[in-house]
Design a protein around this motif. Structure first.
Motif, PDB file in Angstrom:
ATOM      1  N   MET A   1       0.845  -1.211   0.000  1.00 14.43           N
ATOM      2  CA  MET A   1       0.000   0.000   0.000  1.00 14.43           C
ATOM      3  C   MET A   1       0.873   1.252   0.000  1.00 14.43           C
ATOM      4  SD  MET A   1      -3.145   0.858  -0.219  1.00 14.43           S
ATOM      5  CE  MET A   1      -4.356  -0.324   0.357  1.00 14.43           C
ATOM      6  N   ILE A   2       0.490   2.191  -0.821  1.00 18.21           N
ATOM      7  CA  ILE A   2       1.245   3.436  -0.903  1.00 18.21           C
ATOM      8  C   ILE A   2       0.697   4.414   0.131  1.00 18.21           C
ATOM      9  CG2 ILE A   2       1.770   5.389  -2.427  1.00 18.21           C
ATOM     10  CD1 ILE A   2       1.085   3.169  -4.696  1.00 18.21           C
ATOM     11  N   PRO A   3       1.534   4.884   1.035  1.00 15.36           N
ATOM     12  CA  PRO A   3       0.990   5.831   2.019  1.00 15.36           C
ATOM     13  C   PRO A   3       0.756   7.191   1.359  1.00 15.36           C
ATOM     14  CG  PRO A   3       3.353   5.513   2.364  1.00 15.36           C
ATOM     15  CD  PRO A   3       2.973   4.679   1.174  1.00 15.36           C
ATOM     16  N   VAL A   4      -0.426   7.697   1.534  1.00 16.03           N
ATOM     17  CA  VAL A   4      -0.733   9.006   0.965  1.00 16.03           C
ATOM     18  C   VAL A   4      -1.740   9.705   1.871  1.00 16.03           C
ATOM     19  CG1 VAL A   4      -2.536   8.075  -0.527  1.00 16.03           C
ATOM     20  CG2 VAL A   4      -1.510  10.242  -1.096  1.00 16.03           C
ATOM     21  N   LYS A   5      -1.534  10.981   2.038  1.00 12.68           N
ATOM     22  CA  LYS A   5      -2.469  11.747   2.860  1.00 12.68           C
ATOM     23  C   LYS A   5      -3.442  12.470   1.946  1.00 12.68           C
ATOM     24  CE  LYS A   5      -0.254  12.726   7.254  1.00 12.68           C
ATOM     25  NZ  LYS A   5       1.186  12.954   7.423  1.00 12.68           N
ATOM     26  N   VAL A   6      -4.719  12.279   2.208  1.00 12.33           N
ATOM     27  CA  VAL A   6      -5.714  12.921   1.360  1.00 12.33           C
ATOM     28  C   VAL A   6      -5.647  14.440   1.519  1.00 12.33           C
ATOM     29  CG1 VAL A   6      -7.677  12.853   2.974  1.00 12.33           C
ATOM     30  CG2 VAL A   6      -8.089  12.732   0.517  1.00 12.33           C
ATOM     31  N   GLU A   7      -5.199  14.889   2.676  1.00  8.05           N
ATOM     32  CA  GLU A   7      -5.085  16.337   2.921  1.00  8.05           C
ATOM     33  C   GLU A   7      -4.171  16.993   1.883  1.00  8.05           C
ATOM     34  OE1 GLU A   7      -4.726  14.027   5.228  1.00  8.05           O
ATOM     35  OE2 GLU A   7      -6.281  14.437   6.715  1.00  8.05           O
ATOM     36  N   GLU A   8      -3.128  16.260   1.479  1.00  4.11           N
ATOM     37  CA  GLU A   8      -2.200  16.820   0.485  1.00  4.11           C
ATOM     38  C   GLU A   8      -2.893  17.022  -0.856  1.00  4.11           C
ATOM     39  OE1 GLU A   8       1.222  14.223   0.495  1.00  4.11           O
ATOM     40  OE2 GLU A   8       1.517  14.654   2.638  1.00  4.11           O
ATOM     41  N   LYS A   9      -3.822  16.143  -1.162  1.00  4.19           N
ATOM     42  CA  LYS A   9      -4.586  16.291  -2.406  1.00  4.19           C
ATOM     43  C   LYS A   9      -5.582  17.449  -2.282  1.00  4.19           C
ATOM     44  CE  LYS A   9      -4.525  11.380  -3.640  1.00  4.19           C
ATOM     45  NZ  LYS A   9      -3.695  11.450  -4.857  1.00  4.19           N
ATOM     46  N   LEU A  10      -6.314  17.453  -1.169  1.00  2.00           N
ATOM     47  CA  LEU A  10      -7.358  18.471  -0.975  1.00  2.00           C
ATOM     48  C   LEU A  10      -6.760  19.873  -0.901  1.00  2.00           C
ATOM     49  CD1 LEU A  10      -9.523  16.609   1.708  1.00  2.00           C
ATOM     50  CD2 LEU A  10      -9.880  16.674  -0.770  1.00  2.00           C
ATOM     51  N   PHE A  11      -5.506  19.943  -0.482  1.00  2.97           N
ATOM     52  CA  PHE A  11      -4.808  21.227  -0.365  1.00  2.97           C
ATOM     53  C   PHE A  11      -4.759  21.962  -1.707  1.00  2.97           C
ATOM     54  CE2 PHE A  11      -0.820  23.712  -0.287  1.00  2.97           C
ATOM     55  CZ  PHE A  11      -1.148  24.574   0.749  1.00  2.97           C
ATOM     56  N   GLN A  12      -4.795  21.199  -2.805  1.00  2.00           N
ATOM     57  CA  GLN A  12      -4.741  21.809  -4.136  1.00  2.00           C
ATOM     58  C   GLN A  12      -6.081  22.425  -4.536  1.00  2.00           C
ATOM     59  OE1 GLN A  12      -1.952  22.087  -5.796  1.00  2.00           O
ATOM     60  NE2 GLN A  12      -0.858  20.934  -4.219  1.00  2.00           N
ATOM     61  N   ASN A  13      -7.136  22.054  -3.836  1.00  2.00           N
ATOM     62  CA  ASN A  13      -8.491  22.480  -4.227  1.00  2.00           C
ATOM     63  C   ASN A  13      -8.850  23.836  -3.639  1.00  2.00           C
ATOM     64  OD1 ASN A  13      -8.526  19.971  -5.367  1.00  2.00           O
ATOM     65  ND2 ASN A  13     -10.120  19.134  -4.040  1.00  2.00           N
ATOM     66  N   ARG A  14      -9.857  24.443  -4.253  1.00  4.81           N
ATOM     67  CA  ARG A  14     -10.337  25.724  -3.775  1.00  4.81           C
ATOM     68  C   ARG A  14     -11.692  25.532  -3.085  1.00  4.81           C
ATOM     69  NH1 ARG A  14     -12.964  29.922  -7.249  1.00  4.81           N
ATOM     70  NH2 ARG A  14     -13.270  31.611  -5.766  1.00  4.81           N
TER      71      ARG A  14
END
Lengths: 97, 432
Positions: A1-14
């Motif tokens: 499993m690749i560790p990834v934080k969804v917060e890092e993705k959402l940070f790009q959104n407005r």
């Protein structure tokens, strides 16, 4: 499993967050805590808005919500999600969509 | 806003815009209500635009619509963990104008479409959420919004409010969606220089490639992945049935992350700058899951009516076409001075039945059920096909007849002879 934080993705959104007026609410938190064994919302929400606490409680923070509707439809046993659209102009504002 | 309109359109996506444009152009008094800051700000799509449906509405759309690339190549990949078997269709035909399909970025495209709608004379109100339909007995007579004094009235209300369609549910027009009837898709947009995209995908300026993917990337769920080339960005995403996400307890963004790490996909998106992450439901229940589409004073168009052909990845074209048909029905009735009753609006259903919309949806009516019950099409077969290719293409001194025997054996072991025959029959039934 690749560790990834969804917060890092959402940070790009407005977003324009409607402070203090979440558009989604858990109808009866006790149901999630004591009756729901599966708590799919804590796994399947694509924005990770639902968190399973150690004591079985489910905590909902709608700030990063993508307004997809998954949590409402997935909660088939207890129908415990009160889901409305945010007030006009609030919530996610897609730059590209 | 105590005014009365000929028609109110809820939502400014492809179906709502098609409806509002068609109505306004015919001279009707139209109010369109959009909850986003601007049209497109709440909308998500892959996104491929099929020219035909838009051409029927705005023949000269190519003059100023924000189109990314016209698609000249379509790839279909069947993936295993480390490999894929793929097919490619590329044609110079697709490089001749007028182009057949384009990649688009929805936020920009919807803004453009909406501008055309307003130019045609419709009144657009943004940042306004419709909270309820106003009923007079069984008849819809207007909508309630979250603005102060925000009740507005019209002869007919077109529900173009998207997949969740809370309004139709609150009014009791259709039941809550079931997890088996919707796919959850997540995607990202990655920016990189135009030249990088062109050299990576072997295309020239303005040309685009579409890659659809099935197999291991969906981790046993019924669904597909996709990669589309925009002008200076790529969209990459994956969508699977919500019932499968629920049952298998898979986290959507982790699924996307694993897909991005696949050895065949990773180099294609390498170096891109991720600028947005989105999620959206796609109503893929098909013909059997469709709600009632009209009633006294109301009609449903686009995603809210389950107008998606999942097999052919068509949605926005059905949205535009249904939006146009709904509008044309209203225009016809207006001309004849007939009321917007359920009986008269049934003409909308007739228009749909006579067109490719219902014909296609009916053709694939058994598809969702067959695939739900037979997930080997998304798990076992991709693996077997990839292993077969690996066996045949590895030069290791084993003769080809022996290799063929091994492959046949592997298929029989996994699915049995009857299983294989049954699967062939099911596929035939699904597509017949």
């Amino acid at each position: 499993m690749i560790p990834v934080k969804v917060e890092e993705k959402l940070f790009q959104n407005r977003y324009r967050v409607d402070s203090g007026r979440p558009h989604i609410n858990i109808k009866n938190p006790a149901t999630c805590q004591s009756e729901c064994k599966t708590q799919e919302c804590t796994i399947c929400c694509p924005a990770g808005c639902y968190t399973a606490e150690g004591n079985g409680q489910v905590v909902l923070i709608t700030d990063g919500c993508l307004e997809c509707g998954t949590c409402r439809i997935i909660c088939t046993t207890y129908r415990n999600v009160d889901w409305e659209y945010p007030r006009g102009g609030y919530g996610i504002l897609f730059k590209f969509g | 806003m105590d005014e009365k309109f000929d028609a109110i359109v809820v939502g400014a996506g492809p179906s709502g815009n098609a409806a509002a444009y068609t109505l306004a152009k015919a001279g009707l008094k139209v109010l369109q209500i959009e909850r986003g800051e601007y049209p497109g700000s709440k909308n998500v799509q892959g996104a491929i635009l099929y020219s035909k449906a838009l051409e029927e509405i705005i023949p000269d759309f190519r003059d100023d619509a924000p189109l990314e690339r016209h698609v000249i190549e379509q790839q279909m990949w069947v993936l295993d963990d480390e490999s894929y078997v793929g097919s490619t269709y590329r044609s110079a035909e697709f490089n001749k104008e007028p182009y057949n399909r384009y990649t688009i970025v929805r936020a920009q495209f919807d803004k453009w479409f909406s501008k055309r709608v307003q130019d045609a004379g419709a009144l657009l109100v943004c940042e306004t959420t419709v909270t309820n339909l106003i009923m007079d007995g069984q008849r819809v007579i207007g909508v309630q919004t979250d603005r102060e004094g925000g009740s507005v009235y019209a002869d007919v209300v077109i529900l173009a409010d998207g997949v969740n369609s809370l309004l139709a549910k609150k009014a009791g027009f259709h039941a809550e969606l079931e997890p088996k009837d919707v796919a959850l898709a997540v995607k990202e947009i990655h920016f990189m220089p135009e030249e990088t995209i062109q050299s990576r995908f072997n295309i020239a300026e303005g040309e685009g490639v579409v890659i659809e993917m099935a197999g291991k990337i969906t981790q046993g769920m019924m669904g597909t992945g996709f990669l589309y080339t925009n002008k200076d960005s790529l969209t990459i995403g994956v969508g699977c049935m919500l019932s499968d996400f629920k049952q298998q307890k898979i986290t959507p963004y982790l699924l996307l992350e694993q897909m991005k790490a696949h050895p065949a996909i990773k180099p294609l998106i390498e170096g891109g700058e991720m600028k947005e992450y989105t999620a959206h439901l796609i109503p893929e229940g098909g013909y059997k899951a469709m709600p009632k589409l009209y009633g006294d004073g109301w009609m449903i168009v686009g995603d809210s009516g389950m107008f998606v052909n999942a097999v052919h990845r068509e949605g926005s074209n059905l949205a535009m076409t249904t939006g146009r048909y709904a509008a044309e029905t209203i225009i016809d009735l207006k001309e004849k001075k007939l009321p917007m009753s359920a009986r008269n609006l049934a003409l909308y259903q007739g228009r749909l039945e006579d067109s490719f919309v219902m014909k296609d949806l009916k053709k694939y009516k058994n598809m969702p059920e067959i695939f739900h019950k037979n997930n080997q099409f998304f798990t076992t077969y991709p693996e077997l096909v990839n292993r077969a290719a690996h066996t045949m293409l590895t030069v290791d001194g084993v003769d080809k007849k022996t290799k063929e025997r091994e492959i046949r054996k592997s298929f029989k072991q996994r699915r049995s002879l009857f299983g294989l025959m049954g699967d062939a029959f099911k596929m035939w039934r699904a597509f017949e």
